[in-house]
Scaffold this motif. Structure first.
Motif, PDB file in Angstrom:
ATOM      1  N   THR A 139       0.864  -1.179   0.000  1.00 51.17           N
ATOM      2  CA  THR A 139       0.000   0.000   0.000  1.00 51.17           C
ATOM      3  C   THR A 139       0.899   1.227   0.000  1.00 51.17           C
ATOM      4  O   THR A 139       1.862   1.302   0.758  1.00 51.17           O
ATOM      5  CB  THR A 139      -0.917   0.025   1.235  1.00 51.17           C
ATOM      6  N   TYR A 140       0.568   2.163  -0.877  1.00 54.49           N
ATOM      7  CA  TYR A 140       1.341   3.392  -1.025  1.00 54.49           C
ATOM      8  C   TYR A 140       0.482   4.576  -0.610  1.00 54.49           C
ATOM      9  O   TYR A 140      -0.713   4.613  -0.901  1.00 54.49           O
ATOM     10  CB  TYR A 140       1.777   3.567  -2.484  1.00 54.49           C
ATOM     11  N   TYR A 141       1.120   5.536   0.031  1.00 54.95           N
ATOM     12  CA  TYR A 141       0.446   6.748   0.469  1.00 54.95           C
ATOM     13  C   TYR A 141       1.149   7.955  -0.120  1.00 54.95           C
ATOM     14  O   TYR A 141       2.363   7.947  -0.333  1.00 54.95           O
ATOM     15  CB  TYR A 141       0.471   6.864   2.000  1.00 54.95           C
ATOM     16  N   ARG A 142       0.362   8.983  -0.356  1.00 59.45           N
ATOM     17  CA  ARG A 142       0.891  10.296  -0.737  1.00 59.45           C
ATOM     18  C   ARG A 142      -0.032  11.342  -0.159  1.00 59.45           C
ATOM     19  O   ARG A 142      -1.142  11.046   0.285  1.00 59.45           O
ATOM     20  CB  ARG A 142       1.009  10.436  -2.252  1.00 59.45           C
ATOM     21  N   ARG A 143       0.433  12.564  -0.180  1.00 60.29           N
ATOM     22  CA  ARG A 143      -0.367  13.668   0.345  1.00 60.29           C
ATOM     23  C   ARG A 143      -1.589  13.890  -0.537  1.00 60.29           C
ATOM     24  O   ARG A 143      -1.520  13.767  -1.748  1.00 60.29           O
ATOM     25  CB  ARG A 143       0.470  14.949   0.379  1.00 60.29           C
ATOM     26  N   ASP A 144      -2.689  14.242   0.087  1.00 61.39           N
ATOM     27  CA  ASP A 144      -3.886  14.647  -0.647  1.00 61.39           C
ATOM     28  C   ASP A 144      -3.804  16.168  -0.742  1.00 61.39           C
ATOM     29  O   ASP A 144      -4.167  16.889   0.181  1.00 61.39           O
ATOM     30  CB  ASP A 144      -5.145  14.210   0.101  1.00 61.39           C
ATOM     31  N   GLU A 145      -3.256  16.629  -1.831  1.00 59.07           N
ATOM     32  CA  GLU A 145      -2.974  18.070  -1.972  1.00 59.07           C
ATOM     33  C   GLU A 145      -4.248  18.911  -1.937  1.00 59.07           C
ATOM     34  O   GLU A 145      -4.229  20.045  -1.471  1.00 59.07           O
ATOM     35  CB  GLU A 145      -2.158  18.342  -3.232  1.00 59.07           C
ATOM     36  N   GLU A 146      -5.360  18.370  -2.396  1.00 65.84           N
ATOM     37  CA  GLU A 146      -6.623  19.115  -2.328  1.00 65.84           C
ATOM     38  C   GLU A 146      -7.054  19.284  -0.874  1.00 65.84           C
ATOM     39  O   GLU A 146      -7.497  20.363  -0.467  1.00 65.84           O
ATOM     40  CB  GLU A 146      -7.717  18.423  -3.138  1.00 65.84           C
ATOM     41  N   GLY A 147      -6.944  18.244  -0.068  1.00 63.90           N
ATOM     42  CA  GLY A 147      -7.278  18.350   1.351  1.00 63.90           C
ATOM     43  C   GLY A 147      -6.373  19.338   2.067  1.00 63.90           C
ATOM     44  O   GLY A 147      -6.830  20.130   2.905  1.00 63.90           O
ATOM     45  N   ILE A 148      -5.097  19.324   1.728  1.00 67.46           N
ATOM     46  CA  ILE A 148      -4.151  20.254   2.344  1.00 67.46           C
ATOM     47  C   ILE A 148      -4.449  21.679   1.894  1.00 67.46           C
ATOM     48  O   ILE A 148      -4.364  22.620   2.671  1.00 67.46           O
ATOM     49  CB  ILE A 148      -2.706  19.817   2.033  1.00 67.46           C
ATOM     50  N   ARG A 149      -4.858  21.833   0.630  1.00 67.34           N
ATOM     51  CA  ARG A 149      -5.231  23.163   0.137  1.00 67.34           C
ATOM     52  C   ARG A 149      -6.441  23.692   0.907  1.00 67.34           C
ATOM     53  O   ARG A 149      -6.500  24.854   1.289  1.00 67.34           O
ATOM     54  CB  ARG A 149      -5.539  23.117  -1.365  1.00 67.34           C
ATOM     55  N   GLN A 150      -7.420  22.816   1.166  1.00 64.19           N
ATOM     56  CA  GLN A 150      -8.601  23.218   1.933  1.00 64.19           C
ATOM     57  C   GLN A 150      -8.219  23.642   3.349  1.00 64.19           C
ATOM     58  O   GLN A 150      -8.749  24.626   3.869  1.00 64.19           O
ATOM     59  CB  GLN A 150      -9.615  22.078   2.000  1.00 64.19           C
ATOM     60  N   LEU A 151      -7.297  22.905   3.950  1.00 64.89           N
ATOM     61  CA  LEU A 151      -6.838  23.256   5.291  1.00 64.89           C
ATOM     62  C   LEU A 151      -6.128  24.608   5.283  1.00 64.89           C
ATOM     63  O   LEU A 151      -6.377  25.459   6.150  1.00 64.89           O
ATOM     64  CB  LEU A 151      -5.901  22.172   5.831  1.00 64.89           C
ATOM     65  N   ALA A 152      -5.286  24.843   4.298  1.00 68.12           N
ATOM     66  CA  ALA A 152      -4.587  26.130   4.180  1.00 68.12           C
ATOM     67  C   ALA A 152      -5.581  27.271   3.967  1.00 68.12           C
ATOM     68  O   ALA A 152      -5.442  28.354   4.556  1.00 68.12           O
ATOM     69  CB  ALA A 152      -3.581  26.078   3.027  1.00 68.12           C
ATOM     70  N   GLU A 153      -6.600  27.027   3.165  1.00 75.39           N
ATOM     71  CA  GLU A 153      -7.632  28.038   2.928  1.00 75.39           C
ATOM     72  C   GLU A 153      -8.396  28.329   4.210  1.00 75.39           C
ATOM     73  O   GLU A 153      -8.728  29.493   4.502  1.00 75.39           O
ATOM     74  CB  GLU A 153      -8.584  27.575   1.820  1.00 75.39           C
ATOM     75  N   TYR A 154      -8.683  27.303   4.996  1.00 79.16           N
ATOM     76  CA  TYR A 154      -9.350  27.485   6.274  1.00 79.16           C
ATOM     77  C   TYR A 154      -8.506  28.383   7.186  1.00 79.16           C
ATOM     78  O   TYR A 154      -9.035  29.316   7.803  1.00 79.16           O
ATOM     79  CB  TYR A 154      -9.597  26.120   6.934  1.00 79.16           C
ATOM     80  N   PHE A 155      -7.226  28.129   7.247  1.00 81.92           N
ATOM     81  CA  PHE A 155      -6.343  28.987   8.042  1.00 81.92           C
ATOM     82  C   PHE A 155      -6.341  30.416   7.518  1.00 81.92           C
ATOM     83  O   PHE A 155      -6.407  31.366   8.270  1.00 81.92           O
ATOM     84  CB  PHE A 155      -4.909  28.448   8.053  1.00 81.92           C
ATOM     85  N   ARG A 156      -6.265  30.536   6.196  1.00 83.14           N
ATOM     86  CA  ARG A 156      -6.180  31.868   5.575  1.00 83.14           C
ATOM     87  C   ARG A 156      -7.444  32.686   5.823  1.00 83.14           C
ATOM     88  O   ARG A 156      -7.377  33.877   6.112  1.00 83.14           O
ATOM     89  CB  ARG A 156      -5.936  31.727   4.072  1.00 83.14           C
ATOM     90  N   THR A 157      -8.605  32.043   5.773  1.00 83.92           N
ATOM     91  CA  THR A 157      -9.849  32.803   5.837  1.00 83.92           C
ATOM     92  C   THR A 157     -10.523  32.794   7.206  1.00 83.92           C
ATOM     93  O   THR A 157     -11.264  33.728   7.535  1.00 83.92           O
ATOM     94  CB  THR A 157     -10.869  32.261   4.809  1.00 83.92           C
TER      95      THR A 157
END
Length: 104
Positions: free
Chosen positions: A84-102
């Protein structure tokens, strides 16, 4: 995205490190993708075993951590055969960054 659950997931040093390592997988996991067939693409995916080795925690602990971070929207995974391979979910991280920003 439940931000309280995301903050809980990130409140653990090892889980936070994993997320940071997966930002630059080629730097932190140079042997990544050894088991992924060439015809299948999962760019940036890192095998659980490689993450476990770097994190220096048990396989069951790292699997729990990765599953938790996937459930809150920080990681995505794919299974190839026994790996099983994992990578970052960049869309989820973008949503989190947007939450912080706004919001914060």
């Amino acid at each position: 995205m439940d931000y309280i659950d995301v903050f809980k997931a990130l409140s653990n040093e090892t889980r936070l490190n994993i997320l940071q390592w997966l930002k630059e997988p080629e730097k932190h996991f140079p042997k990544q993708g050894a088991h992924i067939p060439k015809e299948v693409s999962f760019k940036g995916g890192v095998c659980v075993g490689d993450i476990q080795e770097k994190a220096k925690v048990s396989q069951s602990t790292v699997s729990h951590y990765l599953n938790l971070m996937q459930k809150v929207g920080l990681l995505e995974s794919v299974r190839y055969g026994q790996w099983t391979y994992y990578r970052r979910d960049e869309e989820g991280i973008r949503q989190l960054a947007e939450y912080f920003r706004t919001e914060i």
